[in-house]
Design an enzyme around this catalytic site. Structure first.
Site, PDB file in Angstrom:
ATOM      1  N   MET A   1      -0.176 -53.905  52.211  1.00  0.00           N
ATOM      2  CA  MET A   1      -1.166 -54.381  51.296  1.00  0.00           C
ATOM      3  C   MET A   1      -1.965 -55.573  51.765  1.00  0.00           C
ATOM      4  O   MET A   1      -3.027 -55.789  51.238  1.00  0.00           O
ATOM      5  CB  MET A   1      -0.519 -54.801  49.996  1.00  0.00           C
ATOM      6  CG  MET A   1      -0.286 -53.734  49.051  1.00  0.00           C
ATOM      7  SD  MET A   1       1.129 -54.166  48.081  1.00  0.00           S
ATOM      8  CE  MET A   1       2.432 -54.027  49.245  1.00  0.00           C
ATOM      9  N   PRO A   2      -1.473 -56.365  52.680  1.00  0.00           N
ATOM     10  CA  PRO A   2      -2.294 -57.515  53.051  1.00  0.00           C
ATOM     11  C   PRO A   2      -3.561 -57.095  53.783  1.00  0.00           C
ATOM     12  O   PRO A   2      -3.566 -56.133  54.538  1.00  0.00           O
ATOM     13  CB  PRO A   2      -1.390 -58.338  53.963  1.00  0.00           C
ATOM     14  CG  PRO A   2      -0.344 -57.410  54.441  1.00  0.00           C
ATOM     15  CD  PRO A   2      -0.217 -56.328  53.423  1.00  0.00           C
ATOM     16  N   ILE A   3      -4.616 -57.819  53.485  1.00  0.00           N
ATOM     17  CA  ILE A   3      -5.841 -57.739  54.283  1.00  0.00           C
ATOM     18  C   ILE A   3      -5.794 -58.974  55.169  1.00  0.00           C
ATOM     19  O   ILE A   3      -5.637 -60.093  54.670  1.00  0.00           O
ATOM     20  CB  ILE A   3      -7.100 -57.798  53.398  1.00  0.00           C
ATOM     21  CG1 ILE A   3      -7.168 -56.612  52.457  1.00  0.00           C
ATOM     22  CG2 ILE A   3      -8.355 -57.895  54.250  1.00  0.00           C
ATOM     23  CD1 ILE A   3      -7.508 -55.314  53.119  1.00  0.00           C
TER      24      ILE A   3
END
Length: 139
Positions: A1-3
């Site tokens: 999920m991290p950008i």
């Protein structure tokens, strides 16, 4: 999920840029517990004179800074975040020509409703749990 946004100087070649991205991602896998395939990175190369960081702020001697900006679903403890910062710096320091002192990380948190991973859907809202996220109150 991290950008993850990685900003670095044009003194760092393509191989080093890939290694930096891989090192950051591996830190997320080991320190936060995100899935191996959850990798979304934007790498931007700048003329070295366009990356400005105080060379001695907070007693850290910087020479060729790498900025790592992370947007991540909230819910990790301070300990997990500290473990992540340390893992990123350690992983990148294993790359020839990268110093841990030059790795600056900023983490910004948001919620599951703030993401769409395609098709205009908010996929995270339908997950029962999000890998690496504690569902209890943050510390």
């Amino acid at each position: 999920m991290p950008i993850v946004r990685i900003d670095l100087s044009d003194r760092r070649g393509p191989e080093q840029r890939v290694a930096v991205s891989d090192g950051v991602h591996q830190a997320f896998v080991t320190a936060v517990g995100i899935p191996e395939g959850d990798k979304f990175h934007l790498i931007t190369v700048h003329p070295s004179e366009d990356l400005r960081a105080d060379p001695e702020y907070l007693g850290v001697h910087r020479e060729d800074v790498i900025f790592v900006q992370v947007t991540l679903v909230r819910g990790r403890s301070s300990e997990t975040k500290t473990r992540l910062f340390r893992a990123i710096a350690e992983n990148l320091a294993r790359i020839d020509g990268v110093r841990a002192e030059d790795v600056c990380v900023v983490l910004t948190e948001n919620g599951p409703a703030d993401y769409s991973w395609g098709n205009g859907e908010a996929q995270l809202l339908s997950l029962e749990s999000i890998p690496g996220v504690v569902t209890s109150a943050p510390d």
